[in-house]
Design a protein around this motif. Sequence first.
Motif, PDB file in Angstrom:
ATOM      1  N   THR A  24      17.359  44.884  25.915  1.00 41.85           N
ATOM      2  CA  THR A  24      15.949  45.113  26.227  1.00 41.85           C
ATOM      3  C   THR A  24      15.116  44.627  25.051  1.00 41.85           C
ATOM      4  O   THR A  24      15.401  44.970  23.900  1.00 41.85           O
ATOM      5  CB  THR A  24      15.666  46.607  26.478  1.00 41.85           C
ATOM      6  N   SER A 137      15.477  43.456  30.432  1.00 40.44           N
ATOM      7  CA  SER A 137      14.043  43.497  30.708  1.00 40.44           C
ATOM      8  C   SER A 137      13.257  43.272  29.424  1.00 40.44           C
ATOM      9  O   SER A 137      13.770  43.427  28.320  1.00 40.44           O
ATOM     10  CB  SER A 137      13.628  44.850  31.319  1.00 40.44           C
ATOM     11  N   ASP A 165       8.191  42.631  31.953  1.00 42.06           N
ATOM     12  CA  ASP A 165       8.703  43.165  33.219  1.00 42.06           C
ATOM     13  C   ASP A 165       8.197  44.588  33.427  1.00 42.06           C
ATOM     14  O   ASP A 165       7.925  45.012  34.548  1.00 42.06           O
ATOM     15  CB  ASP A 165      10.238  43.167  33.207  1.00 42.06           C
TER      16      ASP A 165
END
Length: 359
Positions: A24, A137, A165
């Motif tokens: 992430t 993400s 996102d």
Amino acid sequence: MTKVESVNTEINIMDVPKQGLPVTIITGFLGSGKTTLLNHILQNQQGVKTAVLVNEFGEIGIDNDLIISSDEDMVELSNGCICCTINTDLVDAVYKVLERDEKIDYLVVETTGLADPLPVALTFLGTELRDMTRLDSIVTLVDSENFSLDLFNSDAAYNQIAYGDIILLNKTDLVDSADVDLLEVRLRDIKQDARIMRTTKSQVPLPLILSVGLFESDKYFDQDDSSDDHEHNHHCTEDHEHDHNCGHDHHDHSHHHHSDHLENDGFTSVSFVSDKPFNIRKLQSFLDNELPVNVFRAKGILWFQESPDRHIFHLSGKRFTIEDDEWKKGQTRENKLVFIGQNIDGDRIKQQLEECLYR
């Protein structure tokens, strides 16, 4: 300086994909709350081993009572965290995580506040890391009180939204709900399909932002010859001396932020160090009345003649905090400050700070 913290987060282990280390990316403009979010991750460790790559480990702040041992390159904590100092680029930092004997289940990478997240994402998609990691993400934090694309006039600030996102509309407790509604509408114009959540002090359930599978890598590979090239050419043609950094201009997280993504949008950073203490009243007057409006972010360590304590200073927009702390044993007492803004007069700020020192 890039550092690593090994932490646990509250994600069901069955939810973690088995193919490639999930990653992430946390991004967001200056003062949006990235460090607070990382603190939130550090304090909610349950079940899954997570490595966190950050720009400056000291910003996160670790309770001294948690530290078991510490040397120049690593801090071991009683809660299972292992914090490593890394002085190389992002690829090398990730390799160090992957090569650890202790299995890591998840990786979180924080960008600098002035960084475009796309080159960071493309490091995981377009290098040898693509075979060992999986980008899950990009999470973008937005300061609801201070965010303004017009004010910043920054490609990086725009791209942080465009490639996000998940967008966390942070500090909503400081803004009227109608203004937050208007800001959300504007963000939707930039990124229609983003998952937008409203937060206070970056508090969000970790399963909502980690291991969510929202990043669509095919979309970015399709843009490889257009958007990606455009972004890299934009950054690389503005300073030919940095051509060798093209493609990695945001991965070498040095302690000082004199790098391409600062100058591209007219940003500069001003550092101030002094072995003399400040006068509290004079510094307060400077911060309240004289600090230029185009200084967006400031941080540092303060030493006052009137106080024996160490003080941690943070400024975001028009709001600043000064928190009491303690000097570590053997630590040199000094003032260390960094100001970041657009088209600021660094010499003038340094002179004003000199005038705030105790005489």
